[in-house]
Design an enzyme around this catalytic site. Structure first.
Site, PDB file in Angstrom:
ATOM      1  N   GLU A 121      14.093  45.175  56.493  1.00  0.00           N
ATOM      2  CA  GLU A 121      13.919  44.007  55.618  1.00  0.00           C
ATOM      3  C   GLU A 121      14.836  44.205  54.425  1.00  0.00           C
ATOM      4  O   GLU A 121      15.052  45.339  53.969  1.00  0.00           O
ATOM      5  CB  GLU A 121      12.481  43.989  55.075  1.00  0.00           C
ATOM      6  CG  GLU A 121      11.406  43.998  56.117  1.00  0.00           C
ATOM      7  CD  GLU A 121      10.945  42.592  56.447  1.00  0.00           C
ATOM      8  OE1 GLU A 121      11.308  41.654  55.713  1.00  0.00           O
ATOM      9  OE2 GLU A 121      10.231  42.442  57.453  1.00  0.00           O
ATOM     10  N   PHE A 122      15.305  43.079  53.846  1.00  0.00           N
ATOM     11  CA  PHE A 122      16.155  43.198  52.650  1.00  0.00           C
ATOM     12  C   PHE A 122      15.381  43.798  51.476  1.00  0.00           C
ATOM     13  O   PHE A 122      15.945  44.351  50.547  1.00  0.00           O
ATOM     14  CB  PHE A 122      16.698  41.820  52.239  1.00  0.00           C
ATOM     15  CG  PHE A 122      17.592  41.198  53.280  1.00  0.00           C
ATOM     16  CD1 PHE A 122      18.370  41.981  54.124  1.00  0.00           C
ATOM     17  CD2 PHE A 122      17.657  39.820  53.407  1.00  0.00           C
ATOM     18  CE1 PHE A 122      19.200  41.409  55.079  1.00  0.00           C
ATOM     19  CE2 PHE A 122      18.489  39.234  54.355  1.00  0.00           C
ATOM     20  CZ  PHE A 122      19.251  40.031  55.196  1.00  0.00           C
ATOM     21  N   LYS A 186      30.430  31.511  51.380  1.00  0.00           N
ATOM     22  CA  LYS A 186      30.035  30.369  50.574  1.00  0.00           C
ATOM     23  C   LYS A 186      28.651  29.873  51.021  1.00  0.00           C
ATOM     24  O   LYS A 186      28.265  30.181  52.142  1.00  0.00           O
ATOM     25  CB  LYS A 186      31.075  29.255  50.684  1.00  0.00           C
ATOM     26  CG  LYS A 186      31.201  28.696  52.114  1.00  0.00           C
ATOM     27  CD  LYS A 186      31.843  27.357  52.115  1.00  0.00           C
ATOM     28  CE  LYS A 186      30.851  26.262  52.197  1.00  0.00           C
ATOM     29  NZ  LYS A 186      30.424  25.910  53.563  1.00  0.00           N
ATOM     30  N   ASP A 215      36.297  31.678  51.843  1.00  0.00           N
ATOM     31  CA  ASP A 215      36.383  30.249  52.120  1.00  0.00           C
ATOM     32  C   ASP A 215      37.219  30.186  53.389  1.00  0.00           C
ATOM     33  O   ASP A 215      38.441  30.380  53.357  1.00  0.00           O
ATOM     34  CB  ASP A 215      37.095  29.519  50.978  1.00  0.00           C
ATOM     35  CG  ASP A 215      37.176  28.031  51.255  1.00  0.00           C
ATOM     36  OD1 ASP A 215      37.376  27.646  52.422  1.00  0.00           O
ATOM     37  OD2 ASP A 215      37.026  27.239  50.306  1.00  0.00           O
ATOM     38  N   HIS A 216      36.570  29.950  54.528  1.00  0.00           N
ATOM     39  CA  HIS A 216      37.283  30.180  55.786  1.00  0.00           C
ATOM     40  C   HIS A 216      38.468  29.234  55.988  1.00  0.00           C
ATOM     41  O   HIS A 216      39.345  29.503  56.785  1.00  0.00           O
ATOM     42  CB  HIS A 216      36.327  30.166  56.987  1.00  0.00           C
ATOM     43  CG  HIS A 216      35.925  28.806  57.454  1.00  0.00           C
ATOM     44  ND1 HIS A 216      34.952  28.071  56.838  1.00  0.00           N
ATOM     45  CD2 HIS A 216      36.356  28.036  58.481  1.00  0.00           C
ATOM     46  CE1 HIS A 216      34.800  26.917  57.469  1.00  0.00           C
ATOM     47  NE2 HIS A 216      35.652  26.872  58.473  1.00  0.00           N
ATOM     48  N   GLU A 254      33.957  15.211  60.441  1.00  0.00           N
ATOM     49  CA  GLU A 254      33.359  15.928  61.575  1.00  0.00           C
ATOM     50  C   GLU A 254      32.615  14.929  62.451  1.00  0.00           C
ATOM     51  O   GLU A 254      32.054  13.953  61.946  1.00  0.00           O
ATOM     52  CB  GLU A 254      32.377  16.979  61.074  1.00  0.00           C
ATOM     53  CG  GLU A 254      33.051  18.086  60.293  1.00  0.00           C
ATOM     54  CD  GLU A 254      32.058  19.176  59.927  1.00  0.00           C
ATOM     55  OE1 GLU A 254      32.024  20.198  60.617  1.00  0.00           O
ATOM     56  OE2 GLU A 254      31.301  18.985  58.957  1.00  0.00           O
ATOM     57  N   ASP A 273      28.758  21.388  50.090  1.00  0.00           N
ATOM     58  CA  ASP A 273      29.045  22.153  51.301  1.00  0.00           C
ATOM     59  C   ASP A 273      30.549  22.221  51.578  1.00  0.00           C
ATOM     60  O   ASP A 273      31.053  23.244  52.039  1.00  0.00           O
ATOM     61  CB  ASP A 273      28.328  21.480  52.489  1.00  0.00           C
ATOM     62  CG  ASP A 273      28.470  22.265  53.788  1.00  0.00           C
ATOM     63  OD1 ASP A 273      28.393  23.506  53.734  1.00  0.00           O
ATOM     64  OD2 ASP A 273      28.637  21.644  54.855  1.00  0.00           O
ATOM     65  N   HIS A 278      36.217  23.960  50.467  1.00  0.00           N
ATOM     66  CA  HIS A 278      37.357  23.695  51.357  1.00  0.00           C
ATOM     67  C   HIS A 278      38.313  22.623  50.806  1.00  0.00           C
ATOM     68  O   HIS A 278      39.521  22.821  50.773  1.00  0.00           O
ATOM     69  CB  HIS A 278      36.872  23.239  52.729  1.00  0.00           C
ATOM     70  CG  HIS A 278      35.866  24.159  53.366  1.00  0.00           C
ATOM     71  ND1 HIS A 278      35.880  25.527  53.174  1.00  0.00           N
ATOM     72  CD2 HIS A 278      34.829  23.915  54.211  1.00  0.00           C
ATOM     73  CE1 HIS A 278      34.885  26.062  53.867  1.00  0.00           C
ATOM     74  NE2 HIS A 278      34.238  25.116  54.495  1.00  0.00           N
ATOM     75  N   LYS A 376      29.837  13.979  58.048  1.00  0.00           N
ATOM     76  CA  LYS A 376      29.376  14.378  59.375  1.00  0.00           C
ATOM     77  C   LYS A 376      29.104  13.123  60.206  1.00  0.00           C
ATOM     78  O   LYS A 376      28.879  12.050  59.652  1.00  0.00           O
ATOM     79  CB  LYS A 376      28.114  15.219  59.268  1.00  0.00           C
ATOM     80  CG  LYS A 376      28.367  16.520  58.505  1.00  0.00           C
ATOM     81  CD  LYS A 376      27.486  17.633  58.997  1.00  0.00           C
ATOM     82  CE  LYS A 376      27.705  18.923  58.234  1.00  0.00           C
ATOM     83  NZ  LYS A 376      28.766  19.779  58.780  1.00  0.00           N
TER      84      LYS A 376
HETATM   85  C1  BG6 Z   1      31.442  25.010  56.858  1.00  0.00           C
HETATM   86  C2  BG6 Z   1      30.400  23.993  56.507  1.00  0.00           C
HETATM   87  O1  BG6 Z   1      31.900  25.656  55.711  1.00  0.00           O
HETATM   88  O2  BG6 Z   1      32.530  24.375  57.514  1.00  0.00           O
HETATM   89  C3  BG6 Z   1      29.956  23.223  57.734  1.00  0.00           C
HETATM   90  O3  BG6 Z   1      29.276  24.655  55.931  1.00  0.00           O
HETATM   91  C4  BG6 Z   1      31.134  22.662  58.484  1.00  0.00           C
HETATM   92  O4  BG6 Z   1      29.047  22.203  57.381  1.00  0.00           O
HETATM   93  C5  BG6 Z   1      32.167  23.742  58.729  1.00  0.00           C
HETATM   94  O5  BG6 Z   1      30.670  22.140  59.716  1.00  0.00           O
HETATM   95  C6  BG6 Z   1      33.421  23.183  59.360  1.00  0.00           C
HETATM   96  O6  BG6 Z   1      34.332  24.204  59.644  1.00  0.00           O
HETATM   97  P1  BG6 Z   1      35.549  23.951  60.618  1.00  0.00           P
HETATM   98  O7  BG6 Z   1      36.343  25.207  60.572  1.00  0.00           O
HETATM   99  O8  BG6 Z   1      34.982  23.643  61.968  1.00  0.00           O
HETATM  100  O9  BG6 Z   1      36.282  22.759  60.062  1.00  0.00           O
END
Ligand code: BG6
Length: 524
Positions: A121-122, A186, A215-216, A254, A273, A278, A376
């Protein structure tokens, strides 16, 4: 050493690491790959979607590309009564299902030997002591050298607890010559005040150079290519300013709904979000001044400078739009509205679509609006940055011949059809001087034989190497909240929220936002 022997590379950590020969690597590629030195990656949140769909497959893909060191170890930590073997099986399943590169038994077997699990557990200090012991053992058995990266893929409310536990267990203190890093997913807080608080908590334990905020989007090839496009070429820079650009549209649409993420999403919404991170990062890369180098310092300083110049028009009801998806049809399938999704309160006012108009108060961009939108359950999945240029000041052709001539545009297609489009007017073949828009396309798939690595492959490797340019620093996070806080606050005072049809283009109020400026969104 012959082609099939091990290769040596000096990593950023200043160590020479031996890379097992990887037959998947193109032998013509003479560039030395960036390879991680000995280390352990500790993953908190291994039961989550991100871990299963992105992180575990990315680790395998890195191993498959020969970019992880031979003794690389992965430790999962979660509140499950799992044995090592259970976690290996989870990892195996997710690799089989989601990895980008082909499955190879030998690579998997080698990786699996280094996969371990620590249950806990954390809130339990004993579990973190057990983690510390497990890590020490790995240092001895697998030569990981005391180098640990802690990846927090967990709900933000647990961040403080976990970093404090890491500190108490002595896991944040670097021993002689070793490194300790913490990776934070994030959202970095839910507004400016909480982001500052979170940062203070993490800073009490880890120094800034050990903190990697993910931040991917910055790990995506097409996003990094914005820098290449702008700063490796000469032809775009002269027109990249208010004298030629009419406006910029940044879109992340999306087609999916919130899936099983009700617990995370409700109360957060599309602006927090996606826009806070992003889309504002995309804006920063598109609008920033040229950095002097690709060093973390130089890139982050320019991003922070432009973010600090971003303004939101004072009348927020005219400069923003939001909505919630209603039931509808998507790809021939009937889908539920947001309020019918499992776990969403029937009176929720959380937005699943958000649009804002921003301005940048500097010499390059004064008067050029940047329109950002995300949503979305829209008609299709597309992320792009579209720079739309002013019309030619004079057209020496008849009005009827130019009826179908729009604005010149340069569109950076981030995904899914990665590439760049330039739109310009061209003569329609025939005896009149009719001019119509045409597109000139660059497509990654056609120009390069290499497929693009997943964003998480790049970012995980950068964490393990200790290479920070693609990670936002705290200043950027705070500047982004500063831009967004008034918007979210403005919306929180509104009683109703527009609905939009699933599978459509978003709420009418978003179209009205553009129409007020005599413009229209690009068609999704
Ligand atoms: C995330 C969001 O950071 O990015 C999600 O929390 C979103 O809500 C997602 O669906 C989208 O990522 P990608 O790489 O598919 O554009």
């Amino acid at each position: 050493m012959g082609r099939n022997g091990p290769r040596h590379d000096a990593g950023r950590e200043g160590r020479h690491v031996t890379i097992a020969h990887n037959p998947l690597r193109d032998p013509r590629d003479k560039r030395l790959p960036r390879v991680a030195g000995p280390c352990v990656l500790v993953l908190f949140g291994v039961t989550g979607d991100l871990s299963r769909k992105k992180l575990l497959p990315a680790i395998y893909d890195l191993a498959n590309r020969g970019l992880l060191p031979p003794g690389f170890s992965l430790v999962g930590f979660a509140r499950r009564a799992w044995e090592h073997e259970d976690f290996r099986q989870i990892a195996y399943d997710s690799v089989k299902q989601y990895a980008r590169t082909p499955f190879r038994e030998d690579v998997w077997r080698h990786l699996a030997e280094g996969i371990h699990f620590v249950p806990g557990e954390f809130s339990d200090p004993g579990a973190f002591e057990a983690l510390a012991m497990a890590l020490k053992e790995l240092d001895q058995t697998r030569g990981t050298g005391g180098n640990y990266a802690f990846y927090l893929s967990i709900p933000p409310k647990f961040f403080p607890q976990v970093v404090e536990q890491l500190q108490s267990a002595g896991l944040a203190d670097r021993s002689e010559g070793a490194w300790r890093r913490v990776v934070i997913e994030k959202p970095f807080g839910h507004d400016l005040a909480s982001a500052i608080e979170l940062n203070d908590t993490v800073h009490r334990v880890f120094p800034e150079e050990s903190i990697f905020r993910i931040d991917h989007y910055l790990g995506k090839e097409t996003v990094q290519n914005i820098l290449a496009l702008r700063f490796a070429n000469e032809m775009f820079e002269p027109i990249w300013n208010r004298s030629y650009v009419d406006h910029v549209q940044i879109t992340m649409a999306e087609d999916i709904g919130i899936g099983g993420r009700a617990g995370y999403y409700d109360g957060i919404g599309a602006a927090r979000d996606v826009i806070q991170n992003h889309l504002l990062q995309l804006l920063a890369l598109t609008a920033m001044e040229p950095p002097t180098s690709f060093s973390a310092e130089a890139v982050r300083a320019e991003k922070a400078k432009v973010l600090s110049a971003v303004r939101i028009p004072s009348d927020l009801s005219l400069a923003t739009a939001r909505g919630q998806y209603a039931a509808g049809w998507q790809g021939g399938v009937k889908v539920r509205g947001y309020l019918e999704e499992e776990g969403i309160p029937a009176d929720s006012r959380t937005e699943t679509y958000a649009a804002v108009k921003l301005e940048i108060g500097n010499r390059r961009w004064a008067g050029v609006p940047f329109y950002l939108r995300t949503g979305k359950r829209l008609s299709r999945r597309v992320t792009e940055v579209a720079v739309l240029f002013q019309r030619a000041p004079h057209l020496p052709f008849s009005e009827t011949d130019t009826e179908e001539l729009g604005q010149n545009a340069l569109v950076i297609r981030v995904q899914p059809d990665e590439g760049i489009t330039v739109r310009f007017g061209s003569k329609v073949p025939g005896s009149s001087m009719e001019v119509r828009d045409v597109n000139m396309d660059f497509a990654y798939g056609e120009s390069f034989t290499e497929s693009s690595p997943e964003a998480y492959e790049r970012l995980l490797l950068d964490v393990l190497i200790g290479d920070p340019p693609l990670f936002p620093r705290q200043e950027e996070v705070e500047l982004s909240w500063r831009i967004l806080d008034p918007v979210v606050e403005h919306w929180s005072r509104q009683r109703r929220i527009d609905q939009y049809k699933s599978g459509g283009y978003g709420p009418d109020s978003a179209d009205e936002l553009m129409a007020r400026d005599g413009r229209a969104w690009r068609r999704l």
